[in-house]
Enzyme design. Structure first.
Site, mmCIF file in Angstrom:
data_model
loop_
_atom_site.group_PDB
_atom_site.id
_atom_site.type_symbol
_atom_site.label_atom_id
_atom_site.label_comp_id
_atom_site.label_asym_id
_atom_site.label_seq_id
_atom_site.Cartn_x
_atom_site.Cartn_y
_atom_site.Cartn_z
ATOM 1 N N GLY A 73 35.967 39.820 34.753
ATOM 2 C CA GLY A 73 35.125 39.471 36.543
ATOM 3 C C GLY A 73 35.083 39.387 37.432
ATOM 4 O O GLY A 73 34.666 38.589 38.385
ATOM 5 N N GLN A 184 42.890 36.177 37.833
ATOM 6 C CA GLN A 184 44.257 36.112 38.174
ATOM 7 C C GLN A 184 45.156 34.999 37.441
ATOM 8 O O GLN A 184 46.127 34.978 36.837
ATOM 9 C CB GLN A 184 45.198 37.000 39.477
ATOM 10 C CG GLN A 184 46.738 37.805 38.511
ATOM 11 C CD GLN A 184 46.776 39.326 37.681
ATOM 12 O OE1 GLN A 184 47.321 38.893 36.815
ATOM 13 N NE2 GLN A 184 45.681 39.532 37.623
ATOM 14 N N CYS A 330 43.028 49.586 39.825
ATOM 15 C CA CYS A 330 41.833 50.467 40.303
ATOM 16 C C CYS A 330 42.977 51.668 41.409
ATOM 17 O O CYS A 330 41.684 52.390 41.875
ATOM 18 C CB CYS A 330 41.142 49.558 41.075
ATOM 19 S SG CYS A 330 40.751 47.859 40.285
#
Ligand SMILES: *Cc1c(COP(=O)(O)O)cnc(C)c1O
Length: 390
Positions: A73, A184, A330
């Site tokens: 992504g 998402q 992250c």
């Protein structure tokens, strides 16, 4: 997972669906050819590649030559932003980029990089208290010299779903390319690019029960875009590198399943999510839902707890057997409040206490009940520990 542990972090990643795994397996060994080769091994790989492209195109309701396979992504977001920005500068001298302030780092850091290294002028759109972008505010900020607009479809951290078709319509009217990060969203929301009216759309397989390390970018025919990774002529000259056939086959299979079963999956998860949200807000003092109460991902619940350290809470939950997140995967280990929560205007003492609980296809109501049974005590404990630290 292992023992009595409960995984509630499906927005970070999902396991590979058994059917997807079976579809991928032959391409690791028996059918290992390079689709760029002329011989029959190459032809077998080439036909798997084109069948996957055809399948993705059908699912997205676009043409096969509008699908670019990437490695994730993040790479799709990079190709969209860098590729369109560079082409727009070259062809129209356009230096202006519009993004929302709650984008995933794959978009926001890429835009910042374009500003720093190539002097693009990056402007942040306003969002409402739920992190939603309104089409009107995009309309007010579009300029003839806007290179592109990028607004995420669904937010990974707070679950809010944006009115993508409305924003895309505004951009289309002005003739400005519009990209959406649907990494998402693709797990549970419609991905028909004709109804969404987007020019570019990023997806990544591991968010919808496909393998990690593969993504795709939809690029509408006629969109001006430069290659970011150069070399061979793979992917319509937009993305050099030998195709990863097993992963591409996996992405196509997972995307098809996700979209076929979308309503069924959402219908199963929504009541579980709503029960979770209702009980937490009721039972935990000084708790707040983050993101939109209605226009949100069907598997997504996210909260802030005043004066509780989010990372402490995550560790306590992990010890108790529950895997959650404080927002974006992250950011784990980062003591700073998330940019997304700050962009919503949330005070620090709330923003530091964030918790994201995301459900998946194997989540049961027993999982939710056992989580609800421990969470209030864990939040209380995190608050006591955070108070000691202060
Ligand atoms: C996970 C995610 C990404 C990054 O996708 P990768 O495939 O992990 O690189 C980008 N945007 C959003 C909204 C995401 O949730």
């Amino acid at each position: 997972m292992s023992g009595n542990k409960v995984y509630l972090d499906y927005a970070a990643t999902t396991p590979v669906d058994e059917r997807v795994l079976q579809a991928m397996l032959p391409y690791f060994q028996e059918r290992f050819g390079n689709p760029s080769s002329v011989h029959s091994w190459g032809q077998a790989a080439e036909s798997a590649l084109e069948a996957s492209r055809e399948s993705v195109a059908q699912t997205l309701n676009c043409q096969p030559d509008e699908v670019v396979f990437t490695s994730c992504g993040s790479e799709s977001d990079n190709l969209a932003l860098r590729g369109v920005a560079l082409a727009a500068r070259e062809q129209r001298g356009a230096p202006h980029i519009l993004i929302s302030p709650v984008e995933h780092h794959a978009v926001s850091h890429t835009a910042l990089d374009l500003a720093r290294q190539m002097q693009f002028d990056v402007e942040l759109l306003p969002v409402d208290e739920w992190g939603k972008v309104h089409a009107q505010s995009v309309a007010e900020r579009l300029r003839p010299e806007t290179a592109l607009v990028s607004v995420m479809y669904a937010n990974n951290e707070i679950g809010t779903v944006n009115p993508i078709a409305e924003i895309a319509a505004v951009c289309r009217q002005a003739g400005i390319p519009f990209h959406t990060d649907a990494v998402q969203a693709a797990a549970y929301l419609p991905t028909d690019v004709q109804s969404l009216q987007v020019d570019l759309m990023s997806i990544g397989a591991h968010k919808f029960y496909g393998p990690k390390g593969v993504g795709a970018l939809f690029v509408r025919r006629g969109t001006r875009i430069s290659a970011v990774q150069t070399g061979g002529s793979q992917e319509h000259d937009l993305r050099a590198g030998t195709h990863n056939i097993p992963l591409i086959v996996g992405l196509a299979a997972a995307l098809r399943l996700a979209q076929e079963q979308r309503e069924h999956r959402a219908g199963w998860l929504k009541p579980l999510r709503d029960r979770l949200i209702g009980r937490i807000l009721e039972e935990i003092p000084e708790s707040q839902l983050t993101g939109h109460p209605i226009d949100r991902m069907p598997n997504h619940a996210s909260f802030v707890f005043r004066r509780a350290d989010g990372n402490t809470l995550l560790m306590l939950l992990d010890v108790a057997g529950f895997a959650c997140s404080s927002g974006s995967a992250c950011k784990t280990g980062d003591p700073e409040p998330s940019d997304v929560l700050l962009a919503l205007g949330m005070p620090r003492e709330w923003a530091l206490g964030s918790l994201r609980v995301t459900l998946g296809l194997s989540t049961t109501s027993d999982d939710i009940e056992s989580f609800l049974a421990v969470l209030p005590e864990m939040v209380a404990r995190a608050r006591r520990l955070s108070a000691v630290e202060e």
